[in-house]
Design an enzyme around this catalytic site. Structure first.
Site, short mmCIF file in Angstrom:
data_model
loop_
_atom_site.label_atom_id
_atom_site.label_comp_id
_atom_site.label_asym_id
_atom_site.label_seq_id
_atom_site.Cartn_x
_atom_site.Cartn_y
_atom_site.Cartn_z
N GLY A 41 0.81 -1.21 0.00
CA GLY A 41 0.00 0.00 0.00
C GLY A 41 0.84 1.26 0.00
CG ASP A 42 2.87 4.80 -1.31
OD1 ASP A 42 2.62 5.97 -0.98
OD2 ASP A 42 4.02 4.35 -1.39
CB SER A 43 -1.21 7.23 1.74
OG SER A 43 -1.84 6.11 2.29
#
Length: 173
Positions: A41-43
């Protein structure tokens, strides 16, 4: 592609790269240690249409906090889930969840300076954590609160069930 990625495309792509890297190093083609699900994941946080990554320095964190004060930004949280059950890749899915985050307009400069001095915002997308010290500065969230933390639990459930698993099977009871 021939064009820059949008923020949602970027965070899903980065999440995919992270999950694929783990599978490459530890999955069926690597050490074979993985027998289950791998999540990457990443944001990214957008304010006034600009992607704001991790501030890294107190000066940048303070500037961004002042810019965010009284404004609503958009947090995109990208997820990529790879099914490596039985020692082989059986499938993969991605999803991006989005939440709008409003920082209170009445947060003082002194409060922002004190927050930045803690060091907490320096390694966070957008420079704040709702589950940390800045939680009191967040006036409103539209969308999943867990999305803002960086792992959208509703998105994770959809990914897990989309790969043919029962979400409650993940619970450690």
């Amino acid at each position: 592609l021939g064009r820059a990625l949008s923020a949602p495309e970027l965070v899903e792509y980065l999440g995919r790269l992270k999950a694929e890297d783990v599978v490459r190093r530890h999955g069926p083609a690597g050490t074979g240690e993985i027998d289950g699900l791998v999540l990457g994941g990443d944001s990214a946080f957008l304010l006034d249409g600009e992607i704001l990554g991790k501030p890294y320095t107190p000066e940048v964190a303070l500037e961004r906090s002042r810019q965010h004060r009284g404004q609503t930004g958009v947090l995109h949280s990208g997820h990529w889930l790879i099914d490596c059950r039985g020692g082989e890749v059986r499938g993969a899915r991605g999803e991006v969840d989005t939440a709008r985050v409003t920082l209170s307009s009445d947060v003082s400069d002194a409060e922002l300076e004190a927050y930045v001095a803690t060091g907490e915002p320096l390694l966070l997308a957008g420079g704040f954590a709702i589950d940390g010290l800045a939680g009191a500065f967040i006036e409103r969230i539209e969308g999943s609160p867990s999305c803002v933390i960086g792992l959208s639990l509703p998105a994770l459930r959809r990914l897990v069930t989309g790969l043919g698993h029962e979400y409650p099977a993940l619970w450690n009871r």
